[in-house]
Motif scaffolding. Sequence first.
Motif, PDB file in Angstrom:
ATOM      1  N   LYS A  53       0.835  -1.207   0.000  1.00 40.32           N
ATOM      2  CA  LYS A  53       0.000   0.000   0.000  1.00 40.32           C
ATOM      3  C   LYS A  53       0.870   1.258   0.000  1.00 40.32           C
ATOM      4  CE  LYS A  53      -3.671   2.279   2.665  1.00 40.32           C
ATOM      5  NZ  LYS A  53      -4.493   2.213   3.897  1.00 40.32           N
ATOM      6  N   LEU A  54       1.939   1.232   0.821  1.00 40.83           N
ATOM      7  CA  LEU A  54       2.837   2.386   0.874  1.00 40.83           C
ATOM      8  C   LEU A  54       3.573   2.586  -0.443  1.00 40.83           C
ATOM      9  CD1 LEU A  54       4.350   1.969   4.466  1.00 40.83           C
ATOM     10  CD2 LEU A  54       2.721   3.702   3.712  1.00 40.83           C
ATOM     11  N   LEU A  55       3.965   1.480  -1.116  1.00 42.53           N
ATOM     12  CA  LEU A  55       4.646   1.595  -2.397  1.00 42.53           C
ATOM     13  C   LEU A  55       3.746   2.236  -3.447  1.00 42.53           C
ATOM     14  CD1 LEU A  55       6.549  -1.815  -2.584  1.00 42.53           C
ATOM     15  CD2 LEU A  55       7.551   0.455  -2.311  1.00 42.53           C
ATOM     16  N   VAL A  56       2.468   1.827  -3.465  1.00 45.46           N
ATOM     17  CA  VAL A  56       1.517   2.411  -4.424  1.00 45.46           C
ATOM     18  C   VAL A  56       1.335   3.906  -4.147  1.00 45.46           C
ATOM     19  CG1 VAL A  56      -0.894   2.392  -5.173  1.00 45.46           C
ATOM     20  CG2 VAL A  56       0.318   0.239  -4.827  1.00 45.46           C
ATOM     21  N   GLU A  57       1.174   4.261  -2.851  1.00 49.03           N
ATOM     22  CA  GLU A  57       1.002   5.675  -2.505  1.00 49.03           C
ATOM     23  C   GLU A  57       2.250   6.471  -2.849  1.00 49.03           C
ATOM     24  OE1 GLU A  57      -0.047   5.698   1.594  1.00 49.03           O
ATOM     25  OE2 GLU A  57      -2.118   5.037   1.271  1.00 49.03           O
ATOM     26  N   ASN A  58       3.420   5.879  -2.634  1.00 52.61           N
ATOM     27  CA  ASN A  58       4.668   6.564  -2.938  1.00 52.61           C
ATOM     28  C   ASN A  58       4.798   6.821  -4.436  1.00 52.61           C
ATOM     29  OD1 ASN A  58       7.170   7.692  -2.488  1.00 52.61           O
ATOM     30  ND2 ASN A  58       8.256   5.749  -2.609  1.00 52.61           N
ATOM     31  N   ALA A  59       4.446   5.834  -5.262  1.00 55.74           N
ATOM     32  CA  ALA A  59       4.506   6.015  -6.713  1.00 55.74           C
ATOM     33  C   ALA A  59       3.546   7.120  -7.172  1.00 55.74           C
ATOM     34  CB  ALA A  59       4.164   4.700  -7.415  1.00 55.74           C
TER      35      ALA A  59
END
Length: 308
Positions: A53-59
């Motif tokens: 979830k954090l990776l998607v938000e970061n992208a």
Amino acid sequence: MANSDNIFKPSLAEVLRKLDPDDSEQIMDYFKTQVLLMREKALLQASVREEKKLLVENAKLKDDIAGLKVQLQEKHRRRTAKALYAPAPPAPSPASAPSTAAPLVGGATSPLATTTEREGTSRRRRGERRGRTKSDSLSLVAEPRVDVSRFDLRIGRILSIRRHPLAEALSIQEVDVGEPAPRTVVSKLKGEDIEELRGSLAVLLCNVKPCKLKGVMSQARVLCCSASGDHVELLAPPPGSTPGDRITFHNYPGEPDRELAAKEKVWEGLQPDLRTDARGVANYKGAGFEVKGKGLCRAPTLTDCAIR
């Protein structure tokens, strides 16, 4: 009542002791180990989900930041151009200001008139200083860059090509440049063998202003090299290139314009410096057309010729 019920409920350990007195402790240890493993597995799965979830938000944040950066650069460029072309206000001339001193008897002037004249002179001087300061600040503003980094050059694949119904010298291509939908391009590719270009890779200038050519809206420009006569060749991208790959120049960093302003005539100003060298490599003032990690763009056979 609840406490009295618990008295008559044997624990799991007691039940196991009755069923298997010898291995009851080992069975209990096994159950405890399995419970701990299940808890650790649940925690690990939760942490993996959170990490994804954090990776998607970061992208998404990176994409938003990149978009805002392009908008900020565009606004800064427009403000700079506006400041450069805005005329400076003319400074008032002291000689043109009418005198407000009223002569008195014997050639003297009124103290009130003298004070008014001094105030007017002081205002004029302040205005001149402000005018000089504004002119100096305008002279220090950096001129907008005019180099090849303003071009949005990308690799595209020609999906289809056909002759223009209203002009024999023109053809219409549908080109994939890595976007959800292909772009329609009208160019001067002609000849009996244009069908052979279907499926070929090409270099396209993608931030030109869309315009109608003989009734068909053209959304990009195909870059070709041409020698004397009618011999024209598409620039060939390096092996391994895919639609949407960006072309950059080692000595000219910077983000391309969202759309080239027609009144600035950026293409017309830079096109004379776009050429192929003695090896056929496409370059701008010695800097090659490079697809990072894949190589340089070049003409199949033509050397020392213009790119149009």
